[in-house]
Design a protein around this motif. Structure first.
Motif, PDB file in Angstrom:
ATOM      1  N   UNK A   6       0.847  -1.198   0.000  1.00 25.88           N
ATOM      2  CA  UNK A   6       0.000   0.000   0.000  1.00 25.88           C
ATOM      3  C   UNK A   6       0.878   1.241   0.000  1.00 25.88           C
ATOM      4  N   UNK A   7       1.893   1.259   0.860  1.00 27.98           N
ATOM      5  CA  UNK A   7       2.806   2.401   0.947  1.00 27.98           C
ATOM      6  C   UNK A   7       3.488   2.637  -0.395  1.00 27.98           C
ATOM      7  N   UNK A   8       3.966   1.586  -1.021  1.00 22.47           N
ATOM      8  CA  UNK A   8       4.663   1.716  -2.308  1.00 22.47           C
ATOM      9  C   UNK A   8       3.734   2.294  -3.370  1.00 22.47           C
ATOM     10  N   UNK A   9       2.509   1.779  -3.444  1.00 21.34           N
ATOM     11  CA  UNK A   9       1.546   2.254  -4.435  1.00 21.34           C
ATOM     12  C   UNK A   9       1.221   3.728  -4.226  1.00 21.34           C
ATOM     13  N   UNK A  10       0.938   4.111  -2.981  1.00 23.19           N
ATOM     14  CA  UNK A  10       0.582   5.501  -2.698  1.00 23.19           C
ATOM     15  C   UNK A  10       1.765   6.418  -2.969  1.00 23.19           C
ATOM     16  N   UNK A  11       2.955   6.020  -2.547  1.00 21.64           N
ATOM     17  CA  UNK A  11       4.121   6.879  -2.744  1.00 21.64           C
ATOM     18  C   UNK A  11       4.387   7.110  -4.225  1.00 21.64           C
ATOM     19  N   UNK A  12       4.187   6.091  -5.051  1.00 16.59           N
ATOM     20  CA  UNK A  12       4.371   6.247  -6.494  1.00 16.59           C
ATOM     21  C   UNK A  12       3.308   7.167  -7.093  1.00 16.59           C
ATOM     22  N   UNK A  13       2.064   7.068  -6.593  1.00 13.01           N
ATOM     23  CA  UNK A  13       0.977   7.880  -7.135  1.00 13.01           C
ATOM     24  C   UNK A  13       1.100   9.352  -6.779  1.00 13.01           C
ATOM     25  N   UNK A  14       1.517   9.653  -5.529  1.00 16.19           N
ATOM     26  CA  UNK A  14       1.526  11.062  -5.123  1.00 16.19           C
ATOM     27  C   UNK A  14       2.915  11.683  -5.097  1.00 16.19           C
ATOM     28  N   UNK A  15       3.945  10.883  -5.337  1.00 15.27           N
ATOM     29  CA  UNK A  15       5.284  11.423  -5.451  1.00 15.27           C
ATOM     30  C   UNK A  15       6.000  11.707  -4.142  1.00 15.27           C
ATOM     31  N   UNK A  16       5.552  11.100  -3.064  1.00 13.42           N
ATOM     32  CA  UNK A  16       6.265  11.230  -1.792  1.00 13.42           C
ATOM     33  C   UNK A  16       7.210  10.045  -1.634  1.00 13.42           C
ATOM     34  N   UNK A  18       8.765   6.754   0.128  1.00 13.49           N
ATOM     35  CA  UNK A  18       8.089   5.648   0.812  1.00 13.49           C
ATOM     36  C   UNK A  18       8.160   5.826   2.317  1.00 13.49           C
ATOM     37  N   UNK A  19       9.238   6.418   2.811  1.00 11.19           N
ATOM     38  CA  UNK A  19       9.382   6.634   4.249  1.00 11.19           C
ATOM     39  C   UNK A  19       8.308   7.597   4.761  1.00 11.19           C
ATOM     40  N   UNK A  20       8.104   8.704   4.049  1.00  7.63           N
ATOM     41  CA  UNK A  20       7.087   9.679   4.463  1.00  7.63           C
ATOM     42  C   UNK A  20       5.682   9.085   4.299  1.00  7.63           C
ATOM     43  N   UNK A  21       5.466   8.356   3.220  1.00  8.27           N
ATOM     44  CA  UNK A  21       4.164   7.729   2.990  1.00  8.27           C
ATOM     45  C   UNK A  21       3.866   6.692   4.058  1.00  8.27           C
TER      46      UNK A  21
END
Length: 144
Positions: A6-16, A18-21
């Motif tokens: 989930x973290x990886x997918x969201x971080x790729x989508x919003x550009x943050x 992975x640590x911050x996501x």
């Protein structure tokens, strides 16, 4: 799907990163748990409702021994999906049902004969074990 995915997918989508996501996702989960503990209910629009309910004490039976066992009352978390989630899952169910019900073309089994295996070979002959001489005296003494 795991939290890491989930973290990886969201971080790729919003550009943050992975640590911050991961920090944001964990804070979200923590907030949900904290709200359940303090208020016993959290409603997330278009997602669903988590609610803490108390299960009554009951009598059960140990499947191994057959003995009666008292199960104490306990709190459990329940989830009721929102309308949007139910509709999307229902649509998924209809799609998979249609795929399951689709006629499958019949294909006869292959007509070629099964492959033949080579004849079994016999293992090499076993030679007799060598005769060992009697152990010598480690101190050099002789029997004579």
């Amino acid at each position: 799907m795991t939290k890491k995915e989930i973290v990886k997918t969201i971080s790729e989508e919003i550009g943050l990163t992975q640590l911050k996501t991961k920090e944001i996702v964990q804070k979200t989960f923590d907030a949900i748990v904290e709200t359940l503990v303090t208020e016993r209910r959290i409603e997330l629009r278009n997602f669903g409702v988590f609610e803490v309910k108390e299960r009554a004490a009951r009598k059960a039976r140990n499947p191994r021994t057959g003995a009666r066992v008292d199960v104490p009352a306990k709190f459990v978390v329940t989830f009721k999906p929102g309308k949007e989630m139910e509709e999307r899952v229902k649509h998924l169910d209809q799609t998979s049902a249609a795929e399951t019900e689709a006629p499958v073309a019949y294909s006869p089994p292959p007509t070629s004969p099964p492959p033949t295996s080579p004849p079994p070979t016999s293992p090499p002959p076993i030679s007799p074990a060598p005769q060992n001489p009697p152990p010598s005296d480690p101190f050099g003494a002789s029997d004579s």
